[in-house]
Design a protein around this motif. Structure first.
Motif, mmCIF file in Angstrom:
data_model
loop_
_atom_site.group_PDB
_atom_site.id
_atom_site.type_symbol
_atom_site.label_atom_id
_atom_site.label_comp_id
_atom_site.label_asym_id
_atom_site.label_seq_id
_atom_site.Cartn_x
_atom_site.Cartn_y
_atom_site.Cartn_z
ATOM 1 N N VAL A 119 -37.078 33.554 27.910
ATOM 2 C CA VAL A 119 -35.756 33.540 27.283
ATOM 3 C C VAL A 119 -35.251 32.100 27.279
ATOM 4 O O VAL A 119 -35.346 31.403 28.290
ATOM 5 C CB VAL A 119 -34.775 34.447 28.072
ATOM 6 N N ILE A 120 -34.711 31.648 26.159
ATOM 7 C CA ILE A 120 -34.263 30.254 26.032
ATOM 8 C C ILE A 120 -33.215 29.910 27.085
ATOM 9 O O ILE A 120 -33.236 28.816 27.672
ATOM 10 C CB ILE A 120 -33.711 29.980 24.611
ATOM 11 N N ASP A 121 -32.279 30.830 27.359
ATOM 12 C CA ASP A 121 -31.243 30.559 28.364
ATOM 13 C C ASP A 121 -31.843 30.311 29.742
ATOM 14 O O ASP A 121 -31.342 29.469 30.501
ATOM 15 C CB ASP A 121 -30.259 31.730 28.441
ATOM 16 N N ALA B 169 -47.356 41.588 20.507
ATOM 17 C CA ALA B 169 -47.103 40.445 19.614
ATOM 18 C C ALA B 169 -45.659 39.969 19.725
ATOM 19 O O ALA B 169 -45.380 38.754 19.732
ATOM 20 C CB ALA B 169 -47.421 40.829 18.172
ATOM 21 N N ASP B 170 -44.727 40.895 19.835
ATOM 22 C CA ASP B 170 -43.311 40.528 19.929
ATOM 23 C C ASP B 170 -42.999 39.782 21.229
ATOM 24 O O ASP B 170 -42.323 38.747 21.219
ATOM 25 C CB ASP B 170 -42.429 41.777 19.832
ATOM 26 N N CYS C 249 -41.934 35.701 21.934
ATOM 27 C CA CYS C 249 -40.800 35.239 22.746
ATOM 28 C C CYS C 249 -41.256 34.204 23.776
ATOM 29 O O CYS C 249 -40.598 33.178 23.994
ATOM 30 C CB CYS C 249 -40.145 36.416 23.467
ATOM 31 N N ALA C 250 -42.395 34.478 24.393
ATOM 32 C CA ALA C 250 -42.914 33.554 25.409
ATOM 33 C C ALA C 250 -43.252 32.203 24.804
ATOM 34 O O ALA C 250 -42.917 31.151 25.367
ATOM 35 C CB ALA C 250 -44.149 34.159 26.067
ATOM 36 N N GLY D 106 -42.002 30.843 22.169
ATOM 37 C CA GLY D 106 -40.761 30.156 21.807
ATOM 38 C C GLY D 106 -40.137 29.478 23.012
ATOM 39 O O GLY D 106 -39.659 28.334 22.931
ATOM 40 N N ALA D 107 -40.158 30.165 24.147
ATOM 41 C CA ALA D 107 -39.610 29.584 25.376
ATOM 42 C C ALA D 107 -40.457 28.411 25.850
ATOM 43 O O ALA D 107 -39.926 27.386 26.309
ATOM 44 C CB ALA D 107 -39.541 30.669 26.456
ATOM 45 N N ILE D 108 -41.769 28.543 25.733
ATOM 46 C CA ILE D 108 -42.673 27.457 26.132
ATOM 47 C C ILE D 108 -42.432 26.222 25.262
ATOM 48 O O ILE D 108 -42.336 25.091 25.762
ATOM 49 C CB ILE D 108 -44.144 27.918 26.024
ATOM 50 N N GLU D 109 -42.334 26.419 23.972
ATOM 51 C CA GLU D 109 -42.094 25.300 23.055
ATOM 52 C C GLU D 109 -40.780 24.593 23.399
ATOM 53 O O GLU D 109 -40.711 23.358 23.404
ATOM 54 C CB GLU D 109 -42.061 25.817 21.617
ATOM 55 N N HIS D 110 -39.769 25.362 23.718
ATOM 56 C CA HIS D 110 -38.466 24.794 24.074
ATOM 57 C C HIS D 110 -38.581 23.950 25.353
ATOM 58 O O HIS D 110 -38.030 22.841 25.426
ATOM 59 C CB HIS D 110 -37.453 25.926 24.275
#
Length: 389
Positions: free
Chosen positions: A94-96, A129-130, A134-135, A137-141
């Protein structure tokens, strides 16, 4: 003895002495604190972090910042202590959560997601896949903000192995610094651990982490085998505390690495003291027969054993008590023979003639406290008593 280590040449010849490329990530301050009824104060967490750093632990997982403001503040404070160890914290995908880790100035963020069918169906109610998206996206951030990232597969040991491999390979494309196999429910055995780590290592170039729980009593053994199969980062907790039956034990693993593989990177002489601190801070008593740091780890009562120990400690000790900051304890009890008792008496600085020794052994055998073993003070009282008659 002058040396705190026994000669490696005395090990049985089938013990593997091949070099291992490993580092320790101690998770006491996070996973250990998830032990039911355990909550460390700020000062206790800082003290344990300092102790772990002094032992030479390379990575300290300081907490789960998104849990609370106070947790976040403590993680940040530990991150800014200037320790030699890298400081890590936990984050969901999660980004937060990742933003909380960024705010804490940690070196590494461990971003986890479960991909087992069981967790997908009953916890996430989403497709693999969903949750994987999410994972990533969080890693990239996290990577965009300069953090090292450990991508952890929760419940990895009940995840289809091909799914696990594909996920780790995809994570490599996002330049994660570690991929982590979490045996969340402690289902592994040494054989399955070796197989799983070996299979993952065939397809990924990223360093592999192993995180074992102790539900079947094999967490430390599994962690050691994972290292032998090529895992780099080994997760532990002090005294093996943690959820349910706990995690791999720091003190057991460090001594096993030293005895079995000659790894002397860590200051094992501090293991007993940090174990006592953890016991005090957590309120969890350590089992007397706990390996390395239990009260009985270097306690001997059997007459045959005591006689041999007095002559040469290596006869019944794999490693010296000094190596782990412990002390040898020769106990007088119902199994103690006359020769062993004489040796213990002499070791205490007393000399008894044959009649006095016979009187003492008679008192010992008939003493009501003998079931638990006589204390040094009680034995000395008995010695003085037989000498006065």
């Amino acid at each position: 003895m002058a040396n705190t280590d026994y000669s490696k040449n005395e090990l049985m010849n089938f013990i593997d002495q091949s070099p291992l490329n490993i580092e320790i990530c101690d998770v006491t301050l996070r996973d250990g604190e998830q032990t039911p009824g355990v909550a460390f104060t700020r000062d206790e967490k800082i003290d344990l972090a300092l102790e772990l750093d002094s032992i030479g632990v390379e990575v300290i997982e300081a907490g789960f910042p998104v849990v609370s403001t106070s947790e976040k503040d403590i993680v940040k404070e530990i991150s800014n202590l200037g320790l030699d160890a890298n400081i890590c914290c936990l984050a969901r995908s999660v980004i937060d959560d990742v933003d909380a880790a960024i705010d804490c100035d940690v070196d590494i963020v461990s971003i986890f997601i479960a991909m087992s069918d069981l967790h997908l169906k009953f916890k996430y109610h989403k497709s693999c896949a969903d949750v994987f998206s999410c994972a990533m996206g969080a890693i990239e951030h996290a990577k965009d903000h300069g953090l090292k990232v450990r991508f952890a597969a929760e419940d990895a040991t009940r995840t289809n192995i091909e799914t696990l491999k594909r996920a780790f390979l995809a994570a490599e494309d996002y330049h994660v610094d570690y991929v982590s196999i979490a045996d969340t429910i402690g289902i592994l055995s040494p054989a399955t651990t070796h197989y799983l780590v070996s299979e993952v290592k065939k397809v990924v170039n990223t360093p592999i982490c192993i995180h074992c729980h102790n539900d079947l009593g094999m967490a430390t053994a599994n962690t050691l085998v994972a290292a032998e199969a090529g895992a780099k980062q080994l997760h532990t907790t002090i005294n093996g505390i943690g959820e349910r039956a706990g995690n791999a034990s720091l003190e057991e693993l460090l001594v096993a690495l030293r005895v079995q593989h000659g790894i002397e990177t860590y200051d094992t002489t501090k293991l007993n003291s940090i174990s006592r601190k953890l016991e005090k801070y957590s309120g969890l008593p350590t089992a007397v027969n706990k390996a390395v740091v239990g009260k009985h780890a270097f306690t001997h009562e059997s007459g045959i054993h005591v006689m041999a120990i007095l002559e040469e400690p290596r006869t019944y000790e794999l490693f010296t008590p000094e190596m782990v900051g412990g002390k040898r304890n020769l106990v007088v009890g119902k199994h103690t023979g006359k020769k062993a008792l004489k040796g213990i008496v002499n070791d205490l600085g007393y000399e008894l003639d044959q009649d006095e020794l016979c009187a003492l052994i008679s008192k010992v055998k008939n003493c009501t406290e003998v079931k638990k073993g006589l204390s040094k003070e009680r034995l000395e009282e008995m010695i003085r008593n037989v000498r006065s008659h």
